[in-house]
Design an enzyme around this catalytic site. Structure first.
Site, mmCIF file in Angstrom:
data_model
loop_
_atom_site.group_PDB
_atom_site.id
_atom_site.type_symbol
_atom_site.label_atom_id
_atom_site.label_comp_id
_atom_site.label_asym_id
_atom_site.label_seq_id
_atom_site.Cartn_x
_atom_site.Cartn_y
_atom_site.Cartn_z
ATOM 1 N N HIS A 1 0.754 -1.248 0.000
ATOM 2 C CA HIS A 1 0.000 0.000 0.000
ATOM 3 C C HIS A 1 0.788 1.305 0.000
ATOM 4 O O HIS A 1 0.163 2.355 -0.173
ATOM 5 C CB HIS A 1 -0.953 0.022 1.207
ATOM 6 C CG HIS A 1 -1.964 -1.070 1.168
ATOM 7 N ND1 HIS A 1 -2.968 -1.128 0.234
ATOM 8 C CD2 HIS A 1 -2.099 -2.179 1.941
ATOM 9 C CE1 HIS A 1 -3.704 -2.211 0.437
ATOM 10 N NE2 HIS A 1 -3.193 -2.861 1.462
ATOM 11 N N HIS B 1 -2.361 -2.811 8.531
ATOM 12 C CA HIS B 1 -3.475 -3.151 7.645
ATOM 13 C C HIS B 1 -4.128 -1.866 7.147
ATOM 14 O O HIS B 1 -4.366 -0.945 7.928
ATOM 15 C CB HIS B 1 -4.497 -3.994 8.410
ATOM 16 C CG HIS B 1 -5.764 -4.242 7.656
ATOM 17 N ND1 HIS B 1 -5.845 -5.110 6.598
ATOM 18 C CD2 HIS B 1 -7.006 -3.707 7.801
ATOM 19 C CE1 HIS B 1 -7.079 -5.115 6.125
ATOM 20 N NE2 HIS B 1 -7.806 -4.267 6.841
#
Length: 156
Positions: free
Chosen positions: A31, A132
């Site tokens: 990410h 996350h």
């Protein structure tokens, strides 16, 4: 006996720290990137091995946060607001590239359309480390659209 107990506690902490760092590195790989253009989704996703083609499925959406590791990590401290459980929402908006799977694409030819946005992000943090990507406003809207289309196909 006390020495054995102290060594066991140290080993447990080291194991937990190792797991958190493994999850943090995985989060970064999936990410976080400092610079990326819309037309680089396929290239970056393939280079970072984000799709697992052993299932013959491509990831529907992957969001890249255009920032440094340190900027994203700050969301877990003074750069974020606790949202319950271990979730933190960034206090500032981040530039994002959202890569959405093109219709009909399958492994190993996963092809994506990129979209730029600027949103706050929500991440799960463990011991001050982001592990996350929970989402951003625009990603949640994209998933909502995917689920609505899937329900329409099932009911129609």
């Amino acid at each position: 006996m006390c020495l054995l107990l102290a060594l066991s506690a140290t080993l447990l902490v080291d194991t937990q720290t190792t797991d958190v760092m493994r999850r943090y590195k995985h989060f970064l790989r999936q990410h976080v990137i400092e610079d990326m253009e819309l037309n680089q989704c396929d290239q970056v996703i393939n280079k970072r091995n984000i799709n697992k083609c052993n299932t013959n499925n491509c990831k529907e959406i992957n969001t890249f946060i255009l920032a440094t590791d340190e900027q994203v990590r700050a969301v877990c401290s003074d750069g974020g607001t606790p949202k319950g459980r271990n979730l933190y929402e960034s206090t500032k908006r981040f530039p994002l590239v959202i890569c959405k799977l093109k219709k009909g694409a399958r492994c190993p030819k996963c092809e994506y359309n990129g979209k730029k946005s600027r949103q706050t992000i929500t991440v799960a943090c463990v011991k001050g480390w982001p592990v996350h990507f929970e989402g951003s406003n625009i990603v949640l809207d994209l998933f909502k659209g995917i689920f609505e289309r899937a329900l329409m196909m099932l009911s129609g």
